[in-house]
Scaffold this motif. Structure first.
Motif, PDB file in Angstrom:
ATOM      1  N   THR A 181      23.666  15.883  -8.310  1.00 51.65           N
ATOM      2  CA  THR A 181      22.749  15.889  -7.178  1.00 51.65           C
ATOM      3  C   THR A 181      22.727  17.243  -6.471  1.00 51.65           C
ATOM      4  OG1 THR A 181      24.430  15.181  -5.590  1.00 51.65           O
ATOM      5  CG2 THR A 181      23.246  13.441  -6.802  1.00 51.65           C
ATOM      6  N   HIS A 182      21.726  17.426  -5.624  1.00 51.06           N
ATOM      7  CA  HIS A 182      21.677  18.636  -4.796  1.00 51.06           C
ATOM      8  C   HIS A 182      22.926  18.736  -3.927  1.00 51.06           C
ATOM      9  CE1 HIS A 182      17.474  20.153  -5.355  1.00 51.06           C
ATOM     10  NE2 HIS A 182      17.349  18.946  -5.894  1.00 51.06           N
ATOM     11  N   ARG A 183      23.357  17.611  -3.363  1.00 51.52           N
ATOM     12  CA  ARG A 183      24.538  17.634  -2.496  1.00 51.52           C
ATOM     13  C   ARG A 183      25.772  18.104  -3.270  1.00 51.52           C
ATOM     14  NH1 ARG A 183      25.013  15.133   2.243  1.00 51.52           N
ATOM     15  NH2 ARG A 183      23.342  13.626   1.759  1.00 51.52           N
ATOM     16  N   ALA A 184      25.952  17.593  -4.493  1.00 57.79           N
ATOM     17  CA  ALA A 184      27.098  17.984  -5.308  1.00 57.79           C
ATOM     18  C   ALA A 184      27.023  19.456  -5.701  1.00 57.79           C
ATOM     19  CB  ALA A 184      27.184  17.111  -6.559  1.00 57.79           C
ATOM     20  N   GLU A 185      25.806  19.944  -5.996  1.00 62.83           N
ATOM     21  CA  GLU A 185      25.676  21.338  -6.409  1.00 62.83           C
ATOM     22  C   GLU A 185      25.946  22.294  -5.247  1.00 62.83           C
ATOM     23  OE1 GLU A 185      26.147  20.650  -9.057  1.00 62.83           O
ATOM     24  OE2 GLU A 185      24.484  20.753 -10.470  1.00 62.83           O
ATOM     25  N   ILE A 186      25.554  21.914  -4.043  1.00 58.37           N
ATOM     26  CA  ILE A 186      25.886  22.728  -2.878  1.00 58.37           C
ATOM     27  C   ILE A 186      27.398  22.747  -2.687  1.00 58.37           C
ATOM     28  CG2 ILE A 186      25.741  22.853  -0.358  1.00 58.37           C
ATOM     29  CD1 ILE A 186      22.834  21.915  -0.610  1.00 58.37           C
ATOM     30  N   ALA A 187      28.045  21.592  -2.858  1.00 59.05           N
ATOM     31  CA  ALA A 187      29.496  21.520  -2.704  1.00 59.05           C
ATOM     32  C   ALA A 187      30.199  22.394  -3.738  1.00 59.05           C
ATOM     33  CB  ALA A 187      29.966  20.065  -2.831  1.00 59.05           C
ATOM     34  N   VAL A 188      29.720  22.365  -4.985  1.00 65.69           N
ATOM     35  CA  VAL A 188      30.379  23.167  -6.009  1.00 65.69           C
ATOM     36  C   VAL A 188      30.100  24.653  -5.797  1.00 65.69           C
ATOM     37  CG1 VAL A 188      28.642  23.291  -7.862  1.00 65.69           C
ATOM     38  CG2 VAL A 188      31.044  23.066  -8.450  1.00 65.69           C
ATOM     39  N   GLY A 189      28.910  24.995  -5.315  1.00 67.49           N
ATOM     40  CA  GLY A 189      28.609  26.390  -5.015  1.00 67.49           C
ATOM     41  C   GLY A 189      29.505  26.934  -3.911  1.00 67.49           C
ATOM     42  N   ILE A 190      29.710  26.129  -2.874  1.00 65.04           N
ATOM     43  CA  ILE A 190      30.594  26.540  -1.778  1.00 65.04           C
ATOM     44  C   ILE A 190      32.031  26.674  -2.280  1.00 65.04           C
ATOM     45  CG2 ILE A 190      31.604  25.780   0.404  1.00 65.04           C
ATOM     46  CD1 ILE A 190      28.863  24.512   1.056  1.00 65.04           C
ATOM     47  N   LEU A 191      32.461  25.727  -3.136  1.00 62.16           N
ATOM     48  CA  LEU A 191      33.810  25.796  -3.700  1.00 62.16           C
ATOM     49  C   LEU A 191      33.993  27.087  -4.494  1.00 62.16           C
ATOM     50  CD1 LEU A 191      35.799  22.947  -5.395  1.00 62.16           C
ATOM     51  CD2 LEU A 191      35.579  25.147  -6.538  1.00 62.16           C
ATOM     52  N   MET A 192      33.028  27.383  -5.352  1.00 58.67           N
ATOM     53  CA  MET A 192      33.111  28.594  -6.163  1.00 58.67           C
ATOM     54  C   MET A 192      33.112  29.861  -5.299  1.00 58.67           C
ATOM     55  SD  MET A 192      33.048  28.138  -9.563  1.00 58.67           S
ATOM     56  CE  MET A 192      32.649  26.908 -10.799  1.00 58.67           C
ATOM     57  N   VAL A 343      39.625  19.429  -3.027  1.00 60.22           N
ATOM     58  CA  VAL A 343      39.793  18.741  -4.303  1.00 60.22           C
ATOM     59  C   VAL A 343      41.173  18.093  -4.312  1.00 60.22           C
ATOM     60  CG1 VAL A 343      39.947  18.976  -6.819  1.00 60.22           C
ATOM     61  CG2 VAL A 343      38.284  20.346  -5.537  1.00 60.22           C
ATOM     62  N   ASP A 344      41.206  16.806  -4.587  1.00 56.51           N
ATOM     63  CA  ASP A 344      42.470  16.099  -4.766  1.00 56.51           C
ATOM     64  C   ASP A 344      42.727  15.903  -6.246  1.00 56.51           C
ATOM     65  OD1 ASP A 344      42.917  15.795  -2.009  1.00 56.51           O
ATOM     66  OD2 ASP A 344      41.695  13.971  -1.949  1.00 56.51           O
ATOM     67  N   VAL A 345      43.977  16.060  -6.663  1.00 54.35           N
ATOM     68  CA  VAL A 345      44.370  15.864  -8.058  1.00 54.35           C
ATOM     69  C   VAL A 345      45.571  14.934  -8.095  1.00 54.35           C
ATOM     70  CG1 VAL A 345      45.327  16.965 -10.126  1.00 54.35           C
ATOM     71  CG2 VAL A 345      43.526  18.115  -8.832  1.00 54.35           C
ATOM     72  N   LYS A 346      45.542  13.995  -9.016  1.00 53.84           N
ATOM     73  CA  LYS A 346      46.739  13.182  -9.251  1.00 53.84           C
ATOM     74  C   LYS A 346      46.840  12.849 -10.735  1.00 53.84           C
ATOM     75  CE  LYS A 346      44.911   8.529  -8.160  1.00 53.84           C
ATOM     76  NZ  LYS A 346      45.122   7.325  -7.310  1.00 53.84           N
ATOM     77  N   THR A 365      40.626  13.611 -10.600  1.00 52.27           N
ATOM     78  CA  THR A 365      40.221  14.475  -9.499  1.00 52.27           C
ATOM     79  C   THR A 365      39.319  13.705  -8.538  1.00 52.27           C
ATOM     80  OG1 THR A 365      38.279  15.309 -10.701  1.00 52.27           O
ATOM     81  CG2 THR A 365      40.318  16.559 -10.923  1.00 52.27           C
ATOM     82  N   ARG A 366      39.363  14.100  -7.279  1.00 53.12           N
ATOM     83  CA  ARG A 366      38.485  13.515  -6.258  1.00 53.12           C
ATOM     84  C   ARG A 366      37.909  14.669  -5.444  1.00 53.12           C
ATOM     85  NH1 ARG A 366      41.155   9.153  -2.412  1.00 53.12           N
ATOM     86  NH2 ARG A 366      42.370  11.000  -1.801  1.00 53.12           N
ATOM     87  N   THR A 367      36.568  14.764  -5.444  1.00 55.59           N
ATOM     88  CA  THR A 367      35.907  15.900  -4.813  1.00 55.59           C
ATOM     89  C   THR A 367      34.431  15.600  -4.615  1.00 55.59           C
ATOM     90  OG1 THR A 367      35.103  18.162  -5.275  1.00 55.59           O
ATOM     91  CG2 THR A 367      35.818  16.879  -7.147  1.00 55.59           C
ATOM     92  N   GLU A 368      33.817  16.262  -3.647  1.00 60.74           N
ATOM     93  CA  GLU A 368      32.385  16.114  -3.410  1.00 60.74           C
ATOM     94  C   GLU A 368      31.545  16.766  -4.502  1.00 60.74           C
ATOM     95  OE1 GLU A 368      31.467  17.625   0.431  1.00 60.74           O
ATOM     96  OE2 GLU A 368      32.416  15.962   1.511  1.00 60.74           O
ATOM     97  N   THR A 369      32.200  17.519  -5.393  1.00 61.67           N
ATOM     98  CA  THR A 369      31.451  18.176  -6.474  1.00 61.67           C
ATOM     99  C   THR A 369      31.204  17.246  -7.648  1.00 61.67           C
ATOM    100  OG1 THR A 369      33.380  19.016  -7.693  1.00 61.67           O
ATOM    101  CG2 THR A 369      32.589  20.340  -5.833  1.00 61.67           C
ATOM    102  N   HIS A 370      31.683  16.019  -7.592  1.00 61.82           N
ATOM    103  CA  HIS A 370      31.523  15.105  -8.721  1.00 61.82           C
ATOM    104  C   HIS A 370      30.063  14.770  -9.000  1.00 61.82           C
ATOM    105  CE1 HIS A 370      35.841  13.282  -8.588  1.00 61.82           C
ATOM    106  NE2 HIS A 370      35.773  14.363  -9.309  1.00 61.82           N
ATOM    107  N   MET A 371      29.796  14.452 -10.252  1.00 64.11           N
ATOM    108  CA  MET A 371      28.490  13.942 -10.649  1.00 64.11           C
ATOM    109  C   MET A 371      28.238  12.581 -10.003  1.00 64.11           C
ATOM    110  SD  MET A 371      29.145  12.389 -14.450  1.00 64.11           S
ATOM    111  CE  MET A 371      30.402  11.105 -14.687  1.00 64.11           C
ATOM    112  N   ALA A 372      26.984  12.142 -10.055  1.00 65.44           N
ATOM    113  CA  ALA A 372      26.639  10.807  -9.553  1.00 65.44           C
ATOM    114  C   ALA A 372      26.849   9.736 -10.612  1.00 65.44           C
ATOM    115  CB  ALA A 372      25.183  10.791  -9.088  1.00 65.44           C
TER     116      ALA A 372
END
Length: 517
Positions: A181-192, A343-346, A365-372
């Motif tokens: 989604t657009h929301r996920a792509e913005i989150a991944v762009g900010i992360l990067m 990003v959470d990892v376990k 992993t748990r993150t807002e960058t995940h796919m839908a």
């Protein structure tokens, strides 16, 4: 207010209209011009009846037209469904059939491939050809784009609507379309942007194919900061060095094997590469000899990112690449770093219990960058996304400071030259040969490619086929880069009590770089 990727295009066209968005094969495109081209294409598509969330497939190597198609989708809310141009025709046909695009943008060099499967693409209403001679059944991309209005289409996407449909192979051998989604792509762009420390003056060199998330995510990140992209059509180590010098590139992105090829270029010691402050690598840890050579020549520029089409990820930062550190520092060069911000990892076992430090299990992993989720594949979605966590299928463990180590691939994925290759799809391709009775595929460590594909094969009674002929057969079923580099013929494959092939035993028996008779 920035809610979608289209908002970043508008923002850059407003704030930095005359700054360079892209440099490609001698052409410099400003943010204002890029915005206008995206708008015109979006408008032209709208006039032909294309509506929000309709799929637009893109079958092309890296090019400005590819990025313009992305821009049109960002602005108007169409879904960009990418196609890996390295795939074989049956694979491309399956992906297009699954995504059912109304529009297919393709380069002229792939016209023959498209024409071969065109009868199966009755859902495609509009074929747009980029460059070369336009077939009679297609329209010229540039003429079509320029027929649109510079004001764009009369629609915009919503934050939780799909922006990308990017296909990634699964353990069953069938590709899966990750809905991003657009929301996920913005989150991944900010992360990067955060992890790479991007600023407005950065000039990012993009070599990896933009149909992959790696290059696409980095492009989004640098443009979110208002920086510039130096785009390459493909990888050529000499051209990479020329561009770094000529364009004063500050950051580049490569697979480790590409870094090695660049460092082996004659005369690299005399090149002016002082502008380069970061080499971002992914797909595999950097071999220590390559890292040592790179650090000697370029200084502390290496940074590793771990992620996947479904979402990111972890980072091994530049200051964590220590060749002269402690034994623990050296060990961590083989890790994939620590969890990135937000990003959470376990690590869990088969029952879902969290594993203690040092004990391997599946990486979540748990993150807002995940796919839908996966397109038209609810079963795979339910398996991969559970209670906010993404089940990566990778096996690994964490140390006391949160460094993550991969120890195996639950999905039997092989990484060769930066490309992900799944053993199951290679096995299925080999199994279509009439002489093959049983087959298993493993990855073999390789100093140049990281890993290469090896097939252990049982032939049918009374049948025969040479290694070379079987490899050539494989090329007719799947992309050439996925084919085995070596084939070993055996009488039978080792199996577990459950009947499954024992790949642990196969790796022990046949996983060496050189197999002795």
């Amino acid at each position: 207010m920035i809610d979608t990727l289209g908002d970043f295009l508008r923002n850059n066209a407003y704030k930095f209209p005359n700054e360079t968005a892209y440099t490609f094969e001698g052409e410099h495109v400003t943010f204002a011009k890029y915005f206008e081209r995206g708008n015109r294409l979006a408008s032209a598509l709208w006039k032909r009846g294309i509506r929000r969330q309709d799929r637009i497939s893109i079958f092309s190597q890296n090019s400005l037209e590819f990025m313009e198609a992305y821009a049109a989708c960002e602005l108007a809310g169409y879904v960009a469904a990418t196609v890996n141009w390295r795939l074989a025709a049956p694979e491309i046909e399956w992906i297009l059939g699954n995504s059912s695009p109304r529009v297919l943008v393709f380069e002229a060099q792939y016209a023959e491939t498209v024409d071969k499967i065109r009868d199966q693409l009755d859902f495609v209403e509009l074929f747009l050809c980029v460059g070369g001679t336009t077939p009679s059944w297609a329209e010229d991309y540039h003429a079509f784009r320029d027929s649109g209005d510079k004001e764009g289409a009369p629609t915009r996407p919503q934050p939780d609507e799909i922006m990308h449909l990017i296909y990634t192979s699964g353990t069953t051998g069938r590709p899966k379309g990750a809905m991003r989604t657009h929301r996920a792509e913005i989150a991944v762009g900010i992360l990067m942007a955060t992890e790479l420390g991007l600023i407005v003056s950065d000039r990012l060199q993009l070599i990896m194919p933009v149909f992959h998330v790696g290059a696409r995510f980095l492009q989004l990140a640098v443009h979110m900061r208002g920086g510039s992209v130096v785009l390459h059509r493909s990888f050529n180590p000499a051209e990479v060095l020329d561009a770094i010098e000529r364009e004063r590139v500050t950051m580049t992105h490569m697979a480790p094997t590409m870094v090695q090829m660049m460092l082996e270029q004659p005369g690299i010691e005399t090149r002016d590469l002082k502008s380069l402050h970061t080499i971002c690598y992914s797909a595999a840890p950097m071999p220590v000899p390559v890292l040592k050579r790179g650090l000697e020549l370029l200084g502390p520029v290496f940074l590793q990112l771990y992620g996947m089409t479904e979402g990111g990820g972890t980072t091994l930062h530049k200051r964590q690449h220590k060749l002269d550190g402690t034994a623990e520092d050296l060990k961590r060069l083989g890790s994939i770093g620590q969890a990135a911000p937000n990003v959470d990892v376990k690590i869990i076992d088969e029952e879902g219990n969290e594993m203690p430090v040092g004990q391997p299990g599946e990486i979540l992993t748990r993150t807002e960058t995940h796919m839908a989720g996966y397109w038209n594949n609810s079963a795979a979605t339910l398996s991969a996304l559970r209670e906010g966590w993404y089940y990566t299928g990778d096996l690994g463990y964490v140390d006391e400071e949160g460094f993550v180590y991969l120890v195996d691939r639950k999905k039997d994925m092989i990484v060769s030259g930066g490309e992900n290759i799944y053993s199951r799809e290679v096995e299925e391709a080999l199994a279509t040969h009439s002489a093959v009775s049983d087959v298993a595929v493993i990855g073999v460590k390789d100093d140049h490619w990281g890993e290469t594909v090896r097939a252990i094969t049982v032939l049918r009674a009374g049948k025969s086929v040479s290694e070379a002929d079987l490899i050539e057969h494989c090329k007719t079923q799947i992309a050439s880069y996925k084919k085995p580099k070596s084939i070993i013929f055996v009488d039978e494959l080792p199996r577990l009590p459950s009947g499954k092939i024992n790949k642990v035993t196969l790796r022990q028996m046949y996983g060496a770089t050189v197999v002795k008779a």
